[in-house]
Every structure is written in C-alpha cells, then in structure tokens.
Motif scaffolding. Sequence first.
Motif, PDB file in Angstrom:
ATOM      1  N   THR A 161       7.319  21.042   9.222  1.00  0.00           N
ATOM      2  CA  THR A 161       6.913  20.201   8.095  1.00  0.00           C
ATOM      3  C   THR A 161       8.102  19.470   7.489  1.00  0.00           C
ATOM      4  O   THR A 161       8.047  18.254   7.241  1.00  0.00           O
ATOM      5  N   ALA A 162       9.194  20.210   7.266  1.00  0.00           N
ATOM      6  CA  ALA A 162      10.382  19.582   6.694  1.00  0.00           C
ATOM      7  C   ALA A 162      10.958  18.534   7.635  1.00  0.00           C
ATOM      8  O   ALA A 162      11.392  17.446   7.202  1.00  0.00           O
ATOM      9  N   THR A 163      10.939  18.824   8.951  1.00  0.00           N
ATOM     10  CA  THR A 163      11.485  17.871   9.924  1.00  0.00           C
ATOM     11  C   THR A 163      10.693  16.580   9.939  1.00  0.00           C
ATOM     12  O   THR A 163      11.254  15.474   9.873  1.00  0.00           O
ATOM     13  N   VAL A 222       8.622  15.443   7.679  1.00  0.00           N
ATOM     14  CA  VAL A 222       8.718  14.746   6.396  1.00  0.00           C
ATOM     15  C   VAL A 222      10.023  13.960   6.320  1.00  0.00           C
ATOM     16  O   VAL A 222      10.055  12.795   5.880  1.00  0.00           O
ATOM     17  N   SER A 223      11.122  14.579   6.784  1.00  0.00           N
ATOM     18  CA  SER A 223      12.414  13.886   6.771  1.00  0.00           C
ATOM     19  C   SER A 223      12.388  12.677   7.705  1.00  0.00           C
ATOM     20  O   SER A 223      12.855  11.589   7.351  1.00  0.00           O
ATOM     21  N   ILE A 224      11.805  12.882   8.918  1.00  0.00           N
ATOM     22  CA  ILE A 224      11.713  11.762   9.858  1.00  0.00           C
ATOM     23  C   ILE A 224      10.834  10.644   9.291  1.00  0.00           C
ATOM     24  O   ILE A 224      11.151   9.457   9.408  1.00  0.00           O
ATOM     25  N   LEU A 271      10.224   9.959   6.091  1.00  0.00           N
ATOM     26  CA  LEU A 271      10.910   9.256   5.004  1.00  0.00           C
ATOM     27  C   LEU A 271      12.011   8.353   5.551  1.00  0.00           C
ATOM     28  O   LEU A 271      12.174   7.213   5.094  1.00  0.00           O
ATOM     29  N   GLY A 272      12.753   8.860   6.542  1.00  0.00           N
ATOM     30  CA  GLY A 272      13.796   8.024   7.133  1.00  0.00           C
ATOM     31  C   GLY A 272      13.227   6.802   7.835  1.00  0.00           C
ATOM     32  O   GLY A 272      13.741   5.688   7.696  1.00  0.00           O
ATOM     33  N   SER A 273      12.143   7.000   8.595  1.00  0.00           N
ATOM     34  CA  SER A 273      11.511   5.872   9.281  1.00  0.00           C
ATOM     35  C   SER A 273      10.954   4.867   8.282  1.00  0.00           C
ATOM     36  O   SER A 273      11.079   3.647   8.472  1.00  0.00           O
TER      37      SER A 273
END
Length: 198
Positions: A77-79, A81-83, A85-87
């Motif tokens: 989930t954290a991965t 979500v980070s991807i 947001l970055g995308s």
Amino acid sequence: MALDEKTKQGMESGLEHAVRIVRTRISQFEQNILLPCMESSRQFAYRRPIAAILVSVFSLLSLLPVASFMGFVILVTATFVSIGLGSALIASTLLIVVAGGVLASILGTLLVASILVTGAVVTVFVTFRLVRHLASQGDLKQGVVGWARETRIGLRWPAPESAGSLVINHDQVKKEPSVPSSLEEWHPMSNGSGDRDS
C-alpha cells in the motif's frame, strides 16, 4: 524557583492523571473483554478439549503468516501510494509545462499579429495623409515635404505636447492670406509666404 516548582507540580499532577486514566482503561479492558474471553476459552477447553488444542495450535502457527501478510499489505500500500503520488506529480508537471509552452506560443502569435495590425493601421493613416497633402497642395514636391514633416513629428514617441494639432486645416490655409504662427512649423511654404506678405 517558585515558578519552576509550580511547573513541576503541574507536570506531576498531569502525569498522575494520565496514569490513572491508563489504569482505568486497562482495568475496563480486563474486566469487559479479557476475563470474559478467558472464561469462555476455559469453558470451551473443558467441554471440547481436542477442538481447543486444535484452535490453540492453529493460532500459534498462523501468527507468523498473518503478521507477515499484514506487513506485506502495509508495504504494498505504501509503495503504490508513493508511486501514485510521484507519477501524479510528474504528470501534472509535464502537463503544466506543455500548457505553458502552448500559452507562450499563443502569446507570441498574438504579439506578431498585434505588430502587423499596428503597422497596417499606421501605414493606412500615413498614406491617407499623403493623399490629403497632395490634394490640398496641388504640387507634388510641396505636398511630399509637408507630409514628411507631419509624419516625422506625428510619429515621434513619446508624442509632443502639441500632438493634438498635428492635422493641418488646408482649407483655412488657402483662404487666409497669412499663415498662423501655429502652422508655420507645419507648412513648408510658410516662410516664403510671410516674406511675400511683408
């Protein structure tokens, strides 16, 4: 020192109050949840010992896989979500840059169009004034000279204070025998006509 002592007493009283709240919550949990569950488990083990042993062994063995699964879920989930947001940040930045380029090209095109329109308007006006000068003077050379003076003064930037009197009333010049002082700097033959009048 008195202030420090009051502060220390306030901190101690606040800590004691927090400890009392924690103890109360633990006691409520023990009385309302833990003890009833333990009593139910004891009665279940007394009535069905084999099933109780099976449940206990299964719970102990499944503890590690369940904990691993929960950690995996949190990590995935954290991965993502980070991807995500970055995308989203990268995509929004690219879109903003593209939109800014489009806006810059549009503004450049409008600037060029404004320059062309302004040049066309000025050209039409200057041509119109040349025709008026030629028609009013009757002489090609004098008309061109007067038009050149008017154009040179009228197109100065910033405009002179007397810009409102740039247009010459040629009918008035023809009718009056003497040229007014305000038109002497406009009419190319003003000095000559003055000499003849004098």
